[in-house]
Motif scaffolding. Structure first.
Motif, PDB file in Angstrom:
ATOM      1  N   LYS A 153      -2.598  47.477  15.380  1.00 23.15           N
ATOM      2  CA  LYS A 153      -1.150  47.252  15.350  1.00 23.15           C
ATOM      3  C   LYS A 153      -0.536  47.516  16.711  1.00 23.15           C
ATOM      4  CE  LYS A 153      -0.508  48.407  10.475  1.00 23.15           C
ATOM      5  NZ  LYS A 153       0.054  49.391   9.523  1.00 23.15           N
ATOM      6  N   ASN A 154      -1.000  48.593  17.355  1.00 21.32           N
ATOM      7  CA  ASN A 154      -0.463  48.917  18.676  1.00 21.32           C
ATOM      8  C   ASN A 154      -0.792  47.815  19.682  1.00 21.32           C
ATOM      9  OD1 ASN A 154       0.565  51.329  17.742  1.00 21.32           O
ATOM     10  ND2 ASN A 154      -1.220  52.526  18.358  1.00 21.32           N
ATOM     11  N   ARG A 155      -2.029  47.279  19.586  1.00 23.10           N
ATOM     12  CA  ARG A 155      -2.407  46.201  20.509  1.00 23.10           C
ATOM     13  C   ARG A 155      -1.565  44.951  20.258  1.00 23.10           C
ATOM     14  NH1 ARG A 155      -7.658  48.216  19.398  1.00 23.10           N
ATOM     15  NH2 ARG A 155      -8.025  46.576  17.869  1.00 23.10           N
ATOM     16  N   LYS A 156      -1.291  44.701  18.987  1.00 22.10           N
ATOM     17  CA  LYS A 156      -0.485  43.524  18.650  1.00 22.10           C
ATOM     18  C   LYS A 156       0.930  43.665  19.193  1.00 22.10           C
ATOM     19  CE  LYS A 156       0.868  40.692  14.671  1.00 22.10           C
ATOM     20  NZ  LYS A 156       0.778  40.554  13.195  1.00 22.10           N
ATOM     21  N   ILE A 157       1.467  44.857  19.076  1.00 27.57           N
ATOM     22  CA  ILE A 157       2.815  45.105  19.604  1.00 27.57           C
ATOM     23  C   ILE A 157       2.828  44.938  21.114  1.00 27.57           C
ATOM     24  CG2 ILE A 157       4.564  46.910  19.940  1.00 27.57           C
ATOM     25  CD1 ILE A 157       3.768  47.987  17.165  1.00 27.57           C
ATOM     26  N   ASP A 158       1.771  45.437  21.785  1.00 24.81           N
ATOM     27  CA  ASP A 158       1.690  45.310  23.245  1.00 24.81           C
ATOM     28  C   ASP A 158       1.634  43.838  23.671  1.00 24.81           C
ATOM     29  OD1 ASP A 158       1.742  48.038  23.469  1.00 24.81           O
ATOM     30  OD2 ASP A 158      -0.446  48.262  23.669  1.00 24.81           O
ATOM     31  N   ARG A 159       0.864  43.029  22.918  1.00 27.11           N
ATOM     32  CA  ARG A 159       0.756  41.606  23.256  1.00 27.11           C
ATOM     33  C   ARG A 159       2.099  40.900  23.107  1.00 27.11           C
ATOM     34  NH1 ARG A 159      -4.168  41.944  20.335  1.00 27.11           N
ATOM     35  NH2 ARG A 159      -3.221  40.893  18.541  1.00 27.11           N
ATOM     36  N   LYS A 160       2.831  41.258  22.041  1.00 33.54           N
ATOM     37  CA  LYS A 160       4.139  40.644  21.825  1.00 33.54           C
ATOM     38  C   LYS A 160       5.095  40.986  22.957  1.00 33.54           C
ATOM     39  CE  LYS A 160       4.289  40.183  16.782  1.00 33.54           C
ATOM     40  NZ  LYS A 160       5.046  40.552  15.550  1.00 33.54           N
ATOM     41  N   THR A 161       5.073  42.264  23.341  1.00 32.55           N
ATOM     42  CA  THR A 161       5.965  42.701  24.412  1.00 32.55           C
ATOM     43  C   THR A 161       5.644  41.991  25.719  1.00 32.55           C
ATOM     44  OG1 THR A 161       6.159  44.878  23.371  1.00 32.55           O
ATOM     45  CG2 THR A 161       6.795  44.719  25.682  1.00 32.55           C
ATOM     46  N   ALA A 162       4.344  41.890  26.025  1.00 30.35           N
ATOM     47  CA  ALA A 162       3.929  41.227  27.265  1.00 30.35           C
ATOM     48  C   ALA A 162       4.310  39.745  27.250  1.00 30.35           C
ATOM     49  CB  ALA A 162       2.419  41.376  27.454  1.00 30.35           C
ATOM     50  N   LEU A 163       4.156  39.099  26.071  1.00 33.19           N
ATOM     51  CA  LEU A 163       4.502  37.679  25.963  1.00 33.19           C
ATOM     52  C   LEU A 163       5.995  37.474  26.188  1.00 33.19           C
ATOM     53  CD1 LEU A 163       3.644  34.751  25.282  1.00 33.19           C
ATOM     54  CD2 LEU A 163       4.082  35.298  22.866  1.00 33.19           C
ATOM     55  N   GLU A 198       8.055  39.333  27.891  1.00 35.86           N
ATOM     56  CA  GLU A 198       8.373  39.544  29.303  1.00 35.86           C
ATOM     57  C   GLU A 198       7.958  38.333  30.148  1.00 35.86           C
ATOM     58  OE1 GLU A 198       6.405  43.125  30.352  1.00 35.86           O
ATOM     59  OE2 GLU A 198       7.892  44.446  29.382  1.00 35.86           O
ATOM     60  N   ALA A 199       6.785  37.757  29.817  1.00 34.29           N
ATOM     61  CA  ALA A 199       6.297  36.594  30.577  1.00 34.29           C
ATOM     62  C   ALA A 199       7.212  35.393  30.379  1.00 34.29           C
ATOM     63  CB  ALA A 199       4.868  36.252  30.148  1.00 34.29           C
ATOM     64  N   ILE A 200       7.647  35.152  29.155  1.00 30.46           N
ATOM     65  CA  ILE A 200       8.518  34.006  28.874  1.00 30.46           C
ATOM     66  C   ILE A 200       9.854  34.157  29.596  1.00 30.46           C
ATOM     67  CG2 ILE A 200       9.812  32.829  27.046  1.00 30.46           C
ATOM     68  CD1 ILE A 200       7.431  33.446  25.174  1.00 30.46           C
ATOM     69  N   GLU A 201      10.370  35.383  29.632  1.00 32.77           N
ATOM     70  CA  GLU A 201      11.663  35.619  30.286  1.00 32.77           C
ATOM     71  C   GLU A 201      11.541  35.584  31.808  1.00 32.77           C
ATOM     72  OE1 GLU A 201      14.642  35.909  28.911  1.00 32.77           O
ATOM     73  OE2 GLU A 201      13.747  35.554  26.939  1.00 32.77           O
ATOM     74  N   GLY A 202      10.361  35.976  32.351  1.00 32.49           N
ATOM     75  CA  GLY A 202      10.266  36.145  33.799  1.00 32.49           C
ATOM     76  C   GLY A 202       9.492  35.104  34.556  1.00 32.49           C
ATOM     77  N   SER A 203       8.813  34.170  33.870  1.00 31.98           N
ATOM     78  CA  SER A 203       7.938  33.241  34.598  1.00 31.98           C
ATOM     79  C   SER A 203       8.652  32.004  35.120  1.00 31.98           C
ATOM     80  CB  SER A 203       6.766  32.820  33.707  1.00 31.98           C
ATOM     81  OG  SER A 203       7.235  32.156  32.555  1.00 31.98           O
ATOM     82  N   ASN A 204       9.871  31.707  34.696  1.00 31.90           N
ATOM     83  CA  ASN A 204      10.580  30.496  35.167  1.00 31.90           C
ATOM     84  C   ASN A 204      12.067  30.782  35.337  1.00 31.90           C
ATOM     85  OD1 ASN A 204      10.783  27.843  36.031  1.00 31.90           O
ATOM     86  ND2 ASN A 204      11.023  27.007  33.957  1.00 31.90           N
ATOM     87  N   PHE A 205      12.360  32.003  35.826  1.00 31.25           N
ATOM     88  CA  PHE A 205      13.739  32.394  36.143  1.00 31.25           C
ATOM     89  C   PHE A 205      14.690  32.215  34.968  1.00 31.25           C
ATOM     90  CE2 PHE A 205      11.693  30.744  39.981  1.00 31.25           C
ATOM     91  CZ  PHE A 205      11.727  31.872  40.801  1.00 31.25           C
ATOM     92  N   GLY A 206      14.243  32.523  33.751  1.00 31.12           N
ATOM     93  CA  GLY A 206      15.097  32.463  32.577  1.00 31.12           C
ATOM     94  C   GLY A 206      15.139  31.112  31.901  1.00 31.12           C
ATOM     95  N   GLU A 207      14.619  30.060  32.519  1.00 29.31           N
ATOM     96  CA  GLU A 207      14.554  28.750  31.881  1.00 29.31           C
ATOM     97  C   GLU A 207      13.293  28.665  31.016  1.00 29.31           C
ATOM     98  OE1 GLU A 207      16.909  26.553  32.063  1.00 29.31           O
ATOM     99  OE2 GLU A 207      18.085  27.751  33.492  1.00 29.31           O
ATOM    100  N   LYS A 208      13.219  27.634  30.181  1.00 24.81           N
ATOM    101  CA  LYS A 208      12.047  27.487  29.328  1.00 24.81           C
ATOM    102  C   LYS A 208      10.804  27.301  30.201  1.00 24.81           C
ATOM    103  CE  LYS A 208      14.719  25.228  25.680  1.00 24.81           C
ATOM    104  NZ  LYS A 208      14.918  23.968  24.908  1.00 24.81           N
ATOM    105  N   PRO A 209       9.831  28.224  30.074  1.00 22.06           N
ATOM    106  CA  PRO A 209       8.625  28.086  30.893  1.00 22.06           C
ATOM    107  C   PRO A 209       7.591  27.196  30.207  1.00 22.06           C
ATOM    108  CG  PRO A 209       8.519  30.121  29.686  1.00 22.06           C
ATOM    109  CD  PRO A 209       9.827  29.488  29.317  1.00 22.06           C
ATOM    110  N   SER A 210       6.664  26.652  31.002  1.00 21.50           N
ATOM    111  CA  SER A 210       5.563  25.877  30.440  1.00 21.50           C
ATOM    112  C   SER A 210       4.447  26.825  30.024  1.00 21.50           C
ATOM    113  CB  SER A 210       5.035  24.876  31.476  1.00 21.50           C
ATOM    114  OG  SER A 210       4.418  25.593  32.556  1.00 21.50           O
ATOM    115  N   VAL A 211       3.542  26.311  29.219  1.00 24.13           N
ATOM    116  CA  VAL A 211       2.389  27.111  28.784  1.00 24.13           C
ATOM    117  C   VAL A 211       1.593  27.550  30.002  1.00 24.13           C
ATOM    118  CG1 VAL A 211       0.235  27.080  27.468  1.00 24.13           C
ATOM    119  CG2 VAL A 211       2.277  25.975  26.539  1.00 24.13           C
TER     120      VAL A 211
END
Length: 743
Positions: free
Chosen positions: A674-684, A686-699
């Motif tokens: 469960k802890n690993r799953k929560i960590d993966r969600k949090t990391a995902l 952060e990546a979606i918010e930070g990988s394309n300056f707030g715009e929809k990022p690509s895979v």
């Protein structure tokens, strides 16, 4: 001035002849401190044979203020010691350091009758002294004595340290041959002043305490009461008197066996002896404590009166026998009784206080870890007894209860009671049944607190006294069985004296408690578990995330139902299944409520969710002496109230240590997953918010940001559930548009 009592009236109940010199001085100092005149002290002192005109005024002028002044309370206590009972009790007779005790009391001094003392018919001075020496001394022991005297203030005193170089055997031999002229053996004495003798053997080198070779005897003397009354009390006390001598004046000198091995033990035994004498009305001269003290010598004259032996070897034979008798006669233990005598007429059992748990006059311990809400649990019990309602799962008899608060400040404690009343939803109809004794910062060890508690509760007709918590009043090492047994005996005294149930709480020992039996969890000695008649133990249950989501779902449904009940008629609109689904209830509310109503409901829902997050789950188990064991009771602690688990969802939870090893390992793995799953969600996120300056990022952009493959990103998006992939771009699920194209 002490306005509690009229001290002039109190003085009428004090006989000055029964006080020693220091007590008499204390009365004068107390009267001066309280603002009375010297005339009051002088008139009262006239009732004593020792009174001399002008003494009071002379002493009065010498009194000066002290850091700890003698107050009117001293006079009140002297009156009480002489049997006076005040017309009312203002509650100030006992201080925090006082104890209530009748231990050692054998004689009722108010009823003792005097016992006549008769002079010997044939006066043989040498035989008197020989008998004294043979009774107290071995032949080879040195004897100290003084025959020279001098006069001061109408009183004769020893003029020097006297002689101490001859043995008892030598003196007896010389006295046998003196033809009645003891002066020829000891030296001439003044028949107006008399003569003195030391009752303990000396080393022949001096007359001080250091010169005493054997601490055999102590002197008991009282010159402030009639000789006949002294005689009677000494006899009734069964003092182990080796020799009882008439002083030729106003007192008897009892030479009492103490048989101490050294000076420290001598001091302890003399202190005990004097304390027992004082408790039994023998107002003794405490200046006679020294083992080298002089006593009146039998066989001489003093002011026309004989100094003679009244009796020898009276009372108990030894110090040990006497002390055991004193303690046994006050043990207050009942006599054994035959079962045959009561078989057909058994006494009634004590009334039940908590159904299936506890009787009145019995003891109950509530044990649990910190933050279990033990104080709230006891407050809930207080209120249940006061109102005659159920406490958790058990019905309570209605009656008056005292709550002894040792931990909280007064305001916090009172607010807690009101908070619990309101959380219970009960109308406070019987607040008079609850009395709170706030002792934070004022508590004392239980052996001191018990008698004070008994005195305050004696006429209140309580059926229960709750002490919270006991660590504040523990005396001794809580891991010592002997010391904790003595500590727990104090609760027995309260139960026995008042006929009330005593309920108290204690903390768990450190470490995991799940694998222990309920009676083994309380911290300290096992006495804590064995002593009470009922042991109620709390242990925390480790709730799962799924379980708390169920509780949150229920809380949301309840919040919706309560809001709808207040504003609409709606019960027929939803099925039973919909009523138990927070998703369906919220959708229904969105249809029914306008914007403002929905915002109000959402605030209620957030508050309900926050409360669920703060709730803890507990299990109560019990060990009972009077009743059969009850099934474990599961409950929630929803501050400030404990509520029963009505749904039964807590029933299957096992404390960690009660699980099998494979269960504990599986649970640990699940928790880690469960802890690993929560960590993966949090990391995902952060990546979606930070990988394309707030715009929809690509895979691909998210994969590069995380340092994983595009396949892993697609798996994690699917696992998360809050995002979807459209045309290779990642977006929130609520932004998804149906384009007809596959991901």
């Amino acid at each position: 001035m002490d306005s509690t009592y009229d001290l002039m009236e109190v003085l009428n109940h004090i006989d000055p002849s029964e006080l020693n010199y220091q007590d008499w001085i204390n009365v004068g100092m107390a009267l001066q401190h309280e603002g009375y005149s010297v005339d009051v002290w002088d008139r009262w002192s006239m009732n004593d044979r020792r009174y001399h005109a002008g003494d009071c005024e002379k002493k009065w002028r010498g009194f000066h203020g002290a850091g700890t002044p003698v107050t009117g309370g001293t006079i009140v206590q002297y009156a009480r010691d002489q049997g006076w009972t005040p017309p009312y009790d203002p509650g100030t007779a006992l201080d925090w350091n006082d104890t209530i005790s009748t231990e050692g009391v054998v004689v009722d001094k108010n009823w003792v009758e005097g016992r006549e003392v008769t002079e010997p018919r044939q006066w043989d001075p040498a035989k008197e002294l020989i008998k004294y020496l043979e009774t107290l001394f071995e032949a080879g022991e040195n004897v100290g004595y003084v025959v020279k005297s001098w006069k001061k203030d109408e009183k004769y005193l020893p003029a020097d340290k006297g002689a101490y170089g001859r043995t008892a055997g030598q003196l007896i031999e010389l006295l046998t041959q003196c033809n009645g002229d003891i002066g020829g053996v000891l030296g001439d004495y003044d028949p107006e002043g008399g003569a003195w003798i030391r009752f303990n053997p000396m080393d022949g080198k001096g007359a001080k305490n250091d010169n005493v070779t054997d601490f055999k005897y102590a002197l008991v003397e009282s010159d402030s009461m009639e000789i006949e009354k002294q005689h009677a009390i000494i006899r009734e006390l069964e003092l182990p008197v080796a020799c009882l001598v008439h002083s030729g004046g106003k007192s008897l000198h009892a030479i009492v066996r103490v048989d101490a091995v050294d000076y420290p033990e001598y001091r302890k035994r003399v202190d005990y002896l004097y304390e027992i004498c004082k408790k039994n009305g023998l107002a003794i001269d405490t200046q006679n404590r020294n083992p080298s003290r002089l006593s009146r010598m039998p066989g001489v004259m003093r002011g026309g009166q004989k100094q003679f032996i009244v009796d020898t070897n009276i009372g108990k034979e030894t110090w040990t026998e006497w002390k055991e008798w004193i303690e046994s006669i006050n043990d207050d233990l009942p006599d054994p009784e035959s079962l045959d005598d009561v078989w057909n007429n058994l006494p009634d059992l004590a009334p039940i206080l908590i159904d299936g748990i506890l009787r009145q006059g019995h003891k109950m311990l509530i044990a649990g870890p910190s933050k279990a809400g033990k104080s709230f649990l006891q407050i809930e019990m207080c209120i249940a007894i006061a109102e005659g309602k159920k406490w958790l799962n058990w019905a309570c008899s209605q009656g008056k209860v005292m709550y002894v608060n040792l931990e909280l400040d007064r305001a916090s404690c009172l607010h807690r009671f009101k908070d619990v009343y309101q959380a219970l939803g009960w109308e406070p109809k019987n607040l008079k049944n609850i009395e709170i004794w706030n002792l934070r910062g004022k508590s004392r060890p239980m052996d001191k607190l018990a008698p004070m508690l008994i005195r305050r509760a004696a006429k209140k007709n309580y059926i229960a006294i709750i002490i919270d918590p006991i660590y504040k009043v523990i005396t001794g090492d809580e891991n010592s069985a002997d010391q904790m047994s003595n500590f727990c005996n104090q609760f027995d005294k309260v139960c026995t004296e008042l006929g009330v149930a005593v309920i108290y709480c204690h903390h768990h020992s450190k470490g995991s408690q799940g694998g222990k039996k309920s009676m083994d969890r309380a911290s300290g000695s096992g006495v804590f578990a064995r002593d009470p008649d009922a042991l109620i133990d709390l242990i925390e249950l480790d709730t799962t995330e799924e379980l708390m989501k169920q509780q949150e779902n229920k809380a949301v449904c309840d919040a919706c139902r309560q809001y709808l009940d207040a504003h609409f008629k709606w019960e027929d609109d939803l099925s039973q299944d919909d009523l138990c689904s927070s998703f369906q209830m919220l959708n229904y509310c969105k249809e029914k409520l306008d914007k403002w109503q929905m915002e109000a409901l959402e605030r209620n829902i957030e508050a309900a969710k926050a409360k669920i997050k703060s709730m803890t789950a507990w299990r109560i188990e019990g060990t009972l002496r009077e009743f059969s064991k009850f099934d474990p009771v599961n409950l929630w602690f929803d501050y400030p109230l404990h509520t029963l688990d009505q749904s039964g969802v807590l029933g299957d939870i096992q404390p960690d240590a009660e699980q099998a090893p494979w269960q504990r390992g599986s649970a640990k793995n699940k928790k880690n997953a469960k802890n690993r799953k929560i960590d993966r969600k949090t990391a995902l996120e952060e990546a979606i918010e930070g990988s394309n300056f707030g715009e929809k990022p690509s895979v691909n952009e998210v994969a590069e940001y995380l340092g994983v493959s595009e396949r892993t990103v697609r798996d994690r998006v699917k696992e998360h559930g809050g995002y979807t992939i459209e045309d290779g771009l990642i977006q929130k699920s609520d932004e998804k548009q149906d384009t007809g194209k596959p991901d």
